[in-house]
Design a protein around this motif. Structure first.
Motif: not given
Length: 575
Positions: A20, A166, A258, A332
């Motif tokens: 990410g 996350n 996130w 994201t």
């Protein structure tokens, strides 16, 4: 490794850089054109958004903001989530790496105030005892971080994520300090541009520490409040949370928001189109602001990126006959963003999407800025009915790769395909020998004999064509070829490389040892043997790919980097 049927998400934030990271456009506008009133009309923009949301299904909801000679305008289309409210100029989105432009504006302002200098070693503005790597007697400076030339990698390799959806949430400053203390730079500081979320995250931390507060508080006091950006924040008020859109993956499924507590300066902000238009208005000089001088300093190109692009402080700049085009984009797990402006033409554009669609949003921003063509949407394919007997002639097993077989079978009037280790997917006929998938952009073409019986199948995906011959009834799957030269490693050296490595959210490479052999398996794919070239590098024979390992002080791997298709994709080891 090449993933058949289900394409592996790009581990370069889209963003998701390993786990990410944030997407960043690497190439500039193709053929800049004079600003066209027709291209920038509300009707033209609305048509683009309707196409992208309703026809191409690349987003749940999108918002475009434009500043030009007609003033500020916001055009929106779609919803905050399935069955949710419509998006608009006040809807909050995760803006990902666009945060970096604001972090670097904070840097430019602090330089103007005399609090820091661009040439200051970052270690001078971190808590006492923090160790930052050096190389050849040179320290990493603030300008090195702001221009992605620090020599630091895209992400730290010790991100042991509890939740891959996350990935930054549980990464602490203590872990960051430990990484910096142990990391050995592999290239010179101030030299080659290499995009680094870690670097700008560290910059945000240093500036906040120097200013005596946390990143969000300092940014709000120094940047957001002077610009009137009251809806740009990390921690949202209840009223803002009610306007915070859900994020979505490429399948339009809701994703986790996130959190980036220790690397906030790299991508933690949430914002609205209205607020980002305030930023672009100030950058264009259309409004007076105490940050005017800092903005001018920030926009000075500092170091080359390549391809006619230079990096300023937090912005990327293309020089064109129509003026300097300044942009930054972000992404994201569930959002994509673009901000661009041209001081010469007075045009500014903001594009926000609540979905990490495969087409992205940069092409929309650059189209509005320059006239660059929009991306071509995936081809619309129409299924045609076929008699079950036509299906039955194609049923069988096809050797897609050593150790990987595609099994084709019929279930009533449905044609199904399954690759070893992956879920069964439905195949839709375009003709008696051509089929397509709906879950991913992939197609199959069957070669048949004189009686129409399948003899081979070719998978068309990601620009590659992979042909698989049909296996005879009861035939064994071909074993992967063994290379002629393999490094002989001890059991201890092999064990040092075993573990689980997070390549992207939801995708883990698991390396195991069986006797004197190593095996690697990506989530949802078959296990394949990998062969050592050295004590820190292995390669596959079933696909053109290799992986290099970074060893920690104890001699065990702390990360691997997958090398495939001209890309290097780091993957930190998981606990």
């Amino acid at each position: 490794m090449r993933r058949l049927f289900v394409a592996l998400a790009a581990t370069a934030l889209v963003g998701v850089a390993p786990l990410g990271a944030f997407a960043q456009t690497a190439a500039g506008p193709a053929k800049p054109a004079t600003v066209s009133t027709d291209r920038l009309s509300d009707a033209a923009i609305r048509q683009i958004l309707a196409q992208r949301v309703d026809v191409d299904h690349q987003s749940r909801g999108m918002v475009v903001g434009v500043i030009d000679a007609r003033g500020r305008r916001v055009i929106a289309h779609g919803l905050m989530g399935a069955g949710g409210k419509p998006v608009d100029g006040q809807t909050l989105f995760e803006i990902g790496s666009v945060t970096k432009a604001l972090t670097s504006l904070l840097l430019a302002d602090m330089v103007r105030r005399g609090e820091v200098r661009l040439e200051d070693p970052v270690a001078d503005h971190l808590p006492p005892g923090t160790v930052v790597p050096t190389r050849n007697g040179k320290a990493i400076t603030l300008i090195d971080l702001a221009t992605h030339t620090s020599g630091l990698p895209r992400l730290p390799t010790n991100m042991a994520m509890k939740d891959p959806l996350n990935p930054y949430a549980d990464y602490t400053e203590a872990q960051l300090d430990a990484f910096l203390r142990d990391y050995v730079l592999t290239r010179d500081i101030g030299g080659i541009y290499e995009y680094s979320n870690l670097g700008v995250g560290l910059l945000g931390r240093a500036l906040a520490y120097r200013a005596g507060g946390d990143y969000e508080t300092v940014l709000r006091q120094r940047v957001l409040t002077p610009l009137g950006m009251s809806d740009t924040a990390i921690v949202l008020s209840p009223a803002q949370a009610a306007r915070f859109s859900s994020g979505h993956n490429a399948a339009l499924e809701a994703t986790t928001h996130w959190d980036l507590p220790s690397l906030a300066g790299a991508g933690a902000l949430r914002s609205t189109a209205d607020d980002l238009l305030k930023l672009t208005a100030a950058e264009l000089g259309l409004v007076d602001t105490p940050l005017k001088a800092a903005m001018a300093d920030q926009l000075v190109p500092r170091r080359p990126v390549g391809g006619g692009v230079e990096v300023a402080l937090g912005w990327h700049v293309w020089s064109t006959p129509e003026g300097g085009i300044v942009t930054h984009s972000g992404g994201t797990m569930g959002f994509q963003s673009f901000v661009g402006f041209n001081r010469k033409t007075g045009l500014g554009v903001v594009v926000l999407s609540n979905t990490a669609g495969v087409m992205g949003v940069d092409d929309i921003g650059l189209h509005l800025m320059t006239g660059q063509p929009l991306k071509t949407p995936p081809k619309t394919r129409v299924a045609v009915p076929l008699a079950p007997a036509a299906f039955d002639k194609l049923v069988g097993r096809y050797a897609m790769a050593p150790g990987a077989v595609m099994t084709i079978r019929r279930d009533g009037e449905r044609m199904l395909g399954q690759l070893t280790g992956q879920p069964t997917v439905e195949l839709f006929a375009e003709s008696p020998t051509t089929f397509f998938l709906k879950v991913v952009d992939a197609q199959l073409t069957f070669a048949v004999d004189a009686e129409g019986r399948g003899t081979a199948v070719t998978l068309h995906q990601n620009g590659q064509n992979t042909t698989a011959p049909r296996l005879a009834e009861g035939a064994e799957v071909p074993a992967p070829p063994r290379p002629a030269k393999v490094a002989a490693l001890s059991v201890a050296e092999l064990d040092a490389l075993t573990g689980r490595y997070a390549l992207a959210p939801g995708f883990v490479v698991t390396v195991t040892r069986k006797g004197q052999s190593l095996f690697a398996q990506l989530t949802g794919q078959p296990e394949f043997e990998v062969f050592p070239e050295s004590a820190t590098r292995v390669f596959w024979t079933v696909v053109p790919a290799a992986a290099s390992f970074t060893l920690g002080p104890d001699g065990k791997a702390v990360s691997l980097t997958l090398h495939q298709g001209g890309r290097d994709m780091p993957a930190p080891r998981q606990p």
